[in-house]
Design a protein around this motif. Structure first.
Motif, PDB file in Angstrom:
ATOM      1  N   CYS A  39     -24.177  54.964 -27.642  1.00 36.01           N
ATOM      2  CA  CYS A  39     -23.437  55.606 -28.731  1.00 36.01           C
ATOM      3  C   CYS A  39     -24.365  55.969 -29.884  1.00 36.01           C
ATOM      4  O   CYS A  39     -24.275  57.064 -30.457  1.00 36.01           O
ATOM      5  CB  CYS A  39     -22.336  54.681 -29.226  1.00 36.01           C
ATOM      6  SG  CYS A  39     -21.125  54.216 -27.971  1.00 36.01           S
ATOM      7  N   VAL A  40     -25.251  55.057 -30.231  1.00 35.24           N
ATOM      8  CA  VAL A  40     -26.159  55.308 -31.348  1.00 35.24           C
ATOM      9  C   VAL A  40     -27.128  56.435 -30.996  1.00 35.24           C
ATOM     10  O   VAL A  40     -27.445  57.293 -31.843  1.00 35.24           O
ATOM     11  CB  VAL A  40     -26.913  54.021 -31.738  1.00 35.24           C
ATOM     12  CG1 VAL A  40     -27.859  54.291 -32.905  1.00 35.24           C
ATOM     13  CG2 VAL A  40     -25.921  52.919 -32.112  1.00 35.24           C
ATOM     14  N   ALA A  41     -27.596  56.458 -29.754  1.00 38.83           N
ATOM     15  CA  ALA A  41     -28.472  57.548 -29.323  1.00 38.83           C
ATOM     16  C   ALA A  41     -27.738  58.886 -29.395  1.00 38.83           C
ATOM     17  O   ALA A  41     -28.294  59.892 -29.866  1.00 38.83           O
ATOM     18  CB  ALA A  41     -28.967  57.284 -27.904  1.00 38.83           C
ATOM     19  N   TRP A  42     -26.482  58.893 -28.936  1.00 32.17           N
ATOM     20  CA  TRP A  42     -25.686  60.128 -29.041  1.00 32.17           C
ATOM     21  C   TRP A  42     -25.605  60.585 -30.486  1.00 32.17           C
ATOM     22  O   TRP A  42     -25.766  61.778 -30.790  1.00 32.17           O
ATOM     23  CB  TRP A  42     -24.263  59.892 -28.504  1.00 32.17           C
ATOM     24  CG  TRP A  42     -23.368  61.058 -28.777  1.00 32.17           C
ATOM     25  CD1 TRP A  42     -23.212  62.180 -28.014  1.00 32.17           C
ATOM     26  CD2 TRP A  42     -22.554  61.273 -29.948  1.00 32.17           C
ATOM     27  NE1 TRP A  42     -22.349  63.063 -28.629  1.00 32.17           N
ATOM     28  CE2 TRP A  42     -21.934  62.530 -29.816  1.00 32.17           C
ATOM     29  CE3 TRP A  42     -22.284  60.505 -31.087  1.00 32.17           C
ATOM     30  CZ2 TRP A  42     -21.067  63.043 -30.775  1.00 32.17           C
ATOM     31  CZ3 TRP A  42     -21.426  61.017 -32.047  1.00 32.17           C
ATOM     32  CH2 TRP A  42     -20.824  62.262 -31.886  1.00 32.17           C
ATOM     33  N   LEU A  43     -25.353  59.648 -31.389  1.00 33.47           N
ATOM     34  CA  LEU A  43     -25.200  59.999 -32.799  1.00 33.47           C
ATOM     35  C   LEU A  43     -26.476  60.609 -33.357  1.00 33.47           C
ATOM     36  O   LEU A  43     -26.441  61.641 -34.039  1.00 33.47           O
ATOM     37  CB  LEU A  43     -24.810  58.769 -33.604  1.00 33.47           C
ATOM     38  CG  LEU A  43     -24.671  58.979 -35.114  1.00 33.47           C
ATOM     39  CD1 LEU A  43     -23.592  60.008 -35.412  1.00 33.47           C
ATOM     40  CD2 LEU A  43     -24.354  57.663 -35.811  1.00 33.47           C
ATOM     41  N   ALA A  44     -27.608  59.986 -33.082  1.00 30.32           N
ATOM     42  CA  ALA A  44     -28.876  60.513 -33.595  1.00 30.32           C
ATOM     43  C   ALA A  44     -29.106  61.941 -33.109  1.00 30.32           C
ATOM     44  O   ALA A  44     -29.560  62.802 -33.871  1.00 30.32           O
ATOM     45  CB  ALA A  44     -30.027  59.610 -33.162  1.00 30.32           C
ATOM     46  N   THR A  48     -33.353  58.205 -27.069  1.00 29.65           N
ATOM     47  CA  THR A  48     -32.853  57.477 -25.907  1.00 29.65           C
ATOM     48  C   THR A  48     -32.333  56.102 -26.315  1.00 29.65           C
ATOM     49  O   THR A  48     -32.538  55.650 -27.448  1.00 29.65           O
ATOM     50  CB  THR A  48     -33.980  57.291 -24.872  1.00 29.65           C
ATOM     51  OG1 THR A  48     -34.980  56.418 -25.448  1.00 29.65           O
ATOM     52  CG2 THR A  48     -34.623  58.625 -24.499  1.00 29.65           C
ATOM     53  N   GLU A  49     -31.696  55.415 -25.361  1.00 28.54           N
ATOM     54  CA  GLU A  49     -31.247  54.045 -25.622  1.00 28.54           C
ATOM     55  C   GLU A  49     -32.430  53.156 -25.992  1.00 28.54           C
ATOM     56  O   GLU A  49     -32.321  52.309 -26.891  1.00 28.54           O
ATOM     57  CB  GLU A  49     -30.544  53.478 -24.388  1.00 28.54           C
ATOM     58  CG  GLU A  49     -29.193  54.084 -24.103  1.00 28.54           C
ATOM     59  CD  GLU A  49     -28.570  53.503 -22.858  1.00 28.54           C
ATOM     60  OE1 GLU A  49     -28.990  52.411 -22.420  1.00 28.54           O
ATOM     61  OE2 GLU A  49     -27.651  54.141 -22.298  1.00 28.54           O
ATOM     62  N   LEU A  50     -33.542  53.327 -25.313  1.00 30.70           N
ATOM     63  CA  LEU A  50     -34.733  52.522 -25.616  1.00 30.70           C
ATOM     64  C   LEU A  50     -35.206  52.782 -27.038  1.00 30.70           C
ATOM     65  O   LEU A  50     -35.578  51.844 -27.763  1.00 30.70           O
ATOM     66  CB  LEU A  50     -35.855  52.829 -24.619  1.00 30.70           C
ATOM     67  CG  LEU A  50     -37.165  52.048 -24.830  1.00 30.70           C
ATOM     68  CD1 LEU A  50     -36.921  50.544 -24.757  1.00 30.70           C
ATOM     69  CD2 LEU A  50     -38.214  52.480 -23.803  1.00 30.70           C
ATOM     70  N   ASP A  51     -35.191  54.035 -27.455  1.00 28.98           N
ATOM     71  CA  ASP A  51     -35.559  54.363 -28.842  1.00 28.98           C
ATOM     72  C   ASP A  51     -34.661  53.614 -29.827  1.00 28.98           C
ATOM     73  O   ASP A  51     -35.130  53.095 -30.843  1.00 28.98           O
ATOM     74  CB  ASP A  51     -35.429  55.871 -29.096  1.00 28.98           C
ATOM     75  CG  ASP A  51     -36.427  56.688 -28.304  1.00 28.98           C
ATOM     76  OD1 ASP A  51     -37.538  56.196 -28.047  1.00 28.98           O
ATOM     77  OD2 ASP A  51     -36.076  57.831 -27.945  1.00 28.98           O
ATOM     78  N   VAL A  52     -33.376  53.572 -29.516  1.00 29.17           N
ATOM     79  CA  VAL A  52     -32.423  52.881 -30.391  1.00 29.17           C
ATOM     80  C   VAL A  52     -32.771  51.405 -30.494  1.00 29.17           C
ATOM     81  O   VAL A  52     -32.825  50.831 -31.595  1.00 29.17           O
ATOM     82  CB  VAL A  52     -30.981  53.057 -29.871  1.00 29.17           C
ATOM     83  CG1 VAL A  52     -30.012  52.156 -30.649  1.00 29.17           C
ATOM     84  CG2 VAL A  52     -30.556  54.515 -29.965  1.00 29.17           C
ATOM     85  N   LEU A  53     -33.020  50.758 -29.364  1.00 34.92           N
ATOM     86  CA  LEU A  53     -33.332  49.329 -29.374  1.00 34.92           C
ATOM     87  C   LEU A  53     -34.613  49.049 -30.152  1.00 34.92           C
ATOM     88  O   LEU A  53     -34.704  48.074 -30.904  1.00 34.92           O
ATOM     89  CB  LEU A  53     -33.453  48.818 -27.946  1.00 34.92           C
ATOM     90  CG  LEU A  53     -32.180  48.922 -27.096  1.00 34.92           C
ATOM     91  CD1 LEU A  53     -32.434  48.400 -25.683  1.00 34.92           C
ATOM     92  CD2 LEU A  53     -31.013  48.195 -27.737  1.00 34.92           C
ATOM     93  N   GLN A  54     -35.605  49.915 -29.988  1.00 31.97           N
ATOM     94  CA  GLN A  54     -36.876  49.712 -30.690  1.00 31.97           C
ATOM     95  C   GLN A  54     -36.750  49.967 -32.188  1.00 31.97           C
ATOM     96  O   GLN A  54     -37.524  49.413 -32.975  1.00 31.97           O
ATOM     97  CB  GLN A  54     -37.940  50.633 -30.083  1.00 31.97           C
ATOM     98  CG  GLN A  54     -38.342  50.227 -28.663  1.00 31.97           C
ATOM     99  CD  GLN A  54     -39.330  51.199 -28.032  1.00 31.97           C
ATOM    100  OE1 GLN A  54     -39.445  52.362 -28.451  1.00 31.97           O
ATOM    101  NE2 GLN A  54     -40.060  50.737 -27.024  1.00 31.97           N
ATOM    102  N   ALA A  55     -35.761  50.774 -32.577  1.00 36.77           N
ATOM    103  CA  ALA A  55     -35.566  51.077 -33.999  1.00 36.77           C
ATOM    104  C   ALA A  55     -34.610  50.117 -34.682  1.00 36.77           C
ATOM    105  O   ALA A  55     -34.418  50.197 -35.896  1.00 36.77           O
ATOM    106  CB  ALA A  55     -35.039  52.502 -34.152  1.00 36.77           C
ATOM    107  N   THR A  56     -34.007  49.201 -33.925  1.00 33.39           N
ATOM    108  CA  THR A  56     -32.987  48.309 -34.471  1.00 33.39           C
ATOM    109  C   THR A  56     -33.598  47.034 -35.028  1.00 33.39           C
ATOM    110  O   THR A  56     -34.351  46.340 -34.342  1.00 33.39           O
ATOM    111  CB  THR A  56     -31.960  47.942 -33.383  1.00 33.39           C
ATOM    112  OG1 THR A  56     -31.297  49.143 -32.946  1.00 33.39           O
ATOM    113  CG2 THR A  56     -30.915  46.968 -33.914  1.00 33.39           C
ATOM    114  N   ASP A  57     -33.274  46.733 -36.265  1.00 38.48           N
ATOM    115  CA  ASP A  57     -33.704  45.491 -36.890  1.00 38.48           C
ATOM    116  C   ASP A  57     -32.890  44.335 -36.319  1.00 38.48           C
ATOM    117  O   ASP A  57     -33.429  43.333 -35.867  1.00 38.48           O
ATOM    118  CB  ASP A  57     -33.533  45.585 -38.401  1.00 38.48           C
ATOM    119  CG  ASP A  57     -34.158  44.411 -39.137  1.00 38.48           C
ATOM    120  OD1 ASP A  57     -34.893  43.627 -38.495  1.00 38.48           O
ATOM    121  OD2 ASP A  57     -33.918  44.280 -40.351  1.00 38.48           O
TER     122      ASP A  57
END
Length: 262
Positions: free
Chosen positions: A209-214, A124-133
């Motif tokens: 976009c990043v969530a879509w890619l993953a 999800t988008e939240l997963d992306v934000l939590q995984a982003t340095d």
């Protein structure tokens, strides 16, 4: 052991030779009107593996076709992706010899640098934000080995999503205090404003976009790994580049990023 179709190898050979010789080729979709998206991704992966075998290192991924206008133009309803290699990186404020490109265009994007792996299929988008340095400003120099950019979806996918080079800005910004959809950008060519955009231009939010890619990569057994750079999609139209052109993008919160063609 996976058996690679002979046609996939032929297409991969065609594109790798076009890159080496700096001579664009006719669209793969004109050589074979039945080429599928699945086959096109196989072609991309063959050439990425070839480059990895020569010592080039995968440092991230790029997402293309994130704007509704580009999707409509190519008759698709989702983005595509390509791989970023270490030899594709140009230092901020650096110079890129024009002899290294064929028919380049420049786009301004928001880059994500990951601190945790992202593994589909339910990212999800939240997963992306939590995984982003951190995020940073970026320029992508898109290029095509297909003559005159006469591409369909399968052509650009096979051609590593029309990847060329990329530049990251110096400023590293945490995502927790920003509304990514509202980050504004102005793109300049030789000091002249060419276009503007916001994060919302990339599927409404670059994190989407990043969530879509993953999730898409899950279909191919590929994950987004900690330390990787993800170019999340253009915030405005790509601008043609010629020798001696100077491109600069200024982002709210993220600072500036620039490159010169020499």
């Amino acid at each position: 052991m996976q058996v690679i179709d002979e046609k996939v190898i032929q297409f991969a050979d065609c594109l790798i030779e076009a890159e080496k010789n700096r001579k664009a080729v006719e669209p793969l979709t004109s050589l074979d009107q039945e080429i599928t998206v699945e086959t096109a991704y196989q072609v991309q992966l063959v050439n990425i593996q070839r480059k990895a075998n020569t010592g080039q290192r995968i440092v991230g991924k790029k997402i293309g076709l994130t704007s509704l206008a580009m999707q409509k133009l190519l008759g698709v309803n989702e983005p595509d992706y390509g791989h970023l290699l270490d030899e594709m990186k140009v230092e901020n404020r650096g110079a890129l010899p024009y002899e290294k490109v064929l028919q380049p265009k420049v786009e301004a994007e928001i880059a994500f640098v990951l601190k945790k792996d992202l593994i589909g299929p339910r990212v999800t988008e939240l997963d992306v934000l939590q995984a982003t340095d951190y995020i940073a400003s970026a320029l992508e120099i898109v290029d095509s080995r297909i003559a005159d950019w006469n591409i369909k979806l399968q052509d650009t996918i096979a051609d590593n999503a029309s990847s060329g080079f990329f530049v990251l800005g110096d400023k590293q910004v945490a995502v927790d205090s920003l509304d990514l959809s509202r980050i504004g950008m102005v793109l300049y060519k030789n000091g002249e404003v060419m276009n503007t955009g916001t994060g919302a231009a990339a599927l409404g939010n670059p994190a989407t976009c990043v969530a879509w890619l993953a999730n898409k990569l899950f279909e191919y057994g590929i994950t987004l790994n900690a330390g990787e750079i993800i170019l999340s999609g253009a915030l405005s139209a790509a601008i043609d580049a010629e020798p001696d052109d100077f491109f600069q993008a200024r982002f709210a919160h993220l600072g500036e990023v620039s490159v010169r063609f020499c």
